[in-house]
Scaffold this active site. Structure first.
Site, mmCIF file in Angstrom:
data_model
loop_
_atom_site.group_PDB
_atom_site.id
_atom_site.type_symbol
_atom_site.label_atom_id
_atom_site.label_comp_id
_atom_site.label_asym_id
_atom_site.label_seq_id
_atom_site.Cartn_x
_atom_site.Cartn_y
_atom_site.Cartn_z
ATOM 1 N N LYS A 69 -0.765 -17.769 26.634
ATOM 2 C CA LYS A 69 -1.270 -17.536 27.989
ATOM 3 C C LYS A 69 -2.419 -16.543 27.930
ATOM 4 O O LYS A 69 -2.268 -15.427 27.424
ATOM 5 C CB LYS A 69 -0.154 -17.012 28.889
ATOM 6 C CG LYS A 69 -0.642 -16.665 30.300
ATOM 7 C CD LYS A 69 0.485 -16.351 31.261
ATOM 8 C CE LYS A 69 -0.077 -15.953 32.620
ATOM 9 N NZ LYS A 69 0.970 -15.674 33.597
ATOM 10 N N LYS A 100 -1.770 -22.188 28.636
ATOM 11 C CA LYS A 100 -2.254 -21.873 29.979
ATOM 12 C C LYS A 100 -3.441 -20.937 29.941
ATOM 13 O O LYS A 100 -3.345 -19.908 29.272
ATOM 14 C CB LYS A 100 -1.107 -21.219 30.741
ATOM 15 C CG LYS A 100 -1.420 -20.788 32.134
ATOM 16 C CD LYS A 100 -0.260 -20.052 32.713
ATOM 17 C CE LYS A 100 -0.639 -19.608 34.100
ATOM 18 N NZ LYS A 100 0.345 -18.736 34.659
#
Ligand code: PBG
Length: 325
Positions: A194, A248
């Site tokens: 992330k 992400k």
């Protein structure tokens, strides 16, 4: 070589093209995020995410039903609490907003896969994903709170816990706490790679989770860091017990999706984040792009790059478009 070889021979009719198509999207691959908020009769539109709303519990079942009618099999829940404090108490309260939503949806839809976002930023008054000591997000004291959050979500009926905080060691802490509390079959879907991304801007409007000072760069990854760092993050999560791994954002990080898919056997999940959604919506509302075609092409790209699953705010639309095909 040309002229013996002509690639266009594969393309000269729809049936010929469909024979050699291999990136195919199924409705089962879609995960639909939902924002649940304390209160009554609320369906708050998010200005920066047209088509996305915050739902109070008395309104959320209608949206769940719309998703189920489209064929959606799994939901990802985010909560907006009534009150926030320094240690994010609302995240792990037995009657927290996500816990209540899990119970309600589980009661009405026993077979839906329910995924609970596990983070503190929506519940802390400072908006950071962990507890602060001298304005620094302290890693280790945060782990207990995340573990408590995960257990309370499992108790409320979550099938999968999705930690999105990026503290070191949180997957292990969550896995141990789940096992110790009798939830050995509750899975962990970790936000393994992330990045500290500007693409989360609209989400922070939807979840009311913008940091009140500073940024998330001491815990989320630098967009320009080495690909090996992303692999290390993912490997650590996998060794600590992650069952699914999220990359992400997705669009600007498809190289990471491909490399993750090649290096790990856990299902890879692309998170098509808020900013990616809003850009498409904004251009579509201007009439500059064809929303349906653009969204389906983006989904195809995620599948081709190696995503097994896709978290997307477009999920219900995509599910309905898949039915038309
Ligand atoms: C919370 C969280 C964020 C997102 C998912 N979980 C925001 C952030 O890290 O600031 C972003 C999702 C999106 O942009 O769609 N930690």
């Amino acid at each position: 070589m040309f002229p013996q070889t002509r690639m266009r021979r594969y393309r000269n009719s729809e049936n010929l093209r469909s024979m050699v198509r291999e990136s195919r999207l199924h409705v089962e691959q879609l995960i639909y995020p939902l924002f649940v908020i304390e209160g009554e009769q609320i369906k708050n539109p998010i200005d920066s995410m047209p088509g996305v709303y915050q739902f109070s519990l008395d309104n959320v079942l209608a949206e769940v039903e719309r998703a189920v009618q489209a064929g959606i099999k799994s939901l990802l829940l985010f909560g907006i609490p009534a009150a926030k404090d320094a240690v994010g108490t609302g995240a792990y309260a037995e009657d927290g907003i996500v816990q209540k939503a899990l119970r309600l949806i589980r009661e009405n839809y026993p077979d839906l896969v329910l995924i609970a976002d596990c983070c503190l930023c929506e519940y802390t008054d400072h908006g950071h994903c962990g507890v602060l000591v001298d304005d620094y997000v302290e890693n280790d004291p945060t782990l207990n709170l995340l573990a408590k959050t995960a257990v309370s979500q499992a108790r409320a009926g979550a099938d999968i816990i999705a930690p999105s905080d990026m503290m070191d060691g949180r997957v292990g802490a969550i896995r141990r706490a789940l096992d110790e509390n009798g939830f050995k079959n509750v899975a962990v879907m970790s936000y393994a790679a992330k990045y500290a991304s500007s693409f989360y801007g609209p989400f922070r409007d939807a979840a009311g989770s913008a940091p009140q000072f500073g940024d998330r760069k001491t815990y989320q990854m630098d967009p320009a860091c080495s690909v090996r760092q992303a692999m290390a993050e993912t490997e650590l999560d996998v060794m600590e017990g992650a069952d699914y791994i999220i990359v992400k954002p997705a669009l600007a990080y498809m190289d990471i999706i491909t490399k993750t898919r090649a290096s790990f056997y856990q299902p890879v999940v692309a998170y098509n984040v808020s900013g990616e959604y809003s850009m498409v919506k904004a251009a579509a509302m201007q009439g500059w792009i064809d929303e349906k075609k653009i969204v389906m092409e983006i989904m195809t790209g995620f599948i081709r790059s190696g995503s097994d699953l896709i978290i997307t705010y477009h999920a219900v639309d995509v599910a309905n478009w898949l039915k038309e095909q």
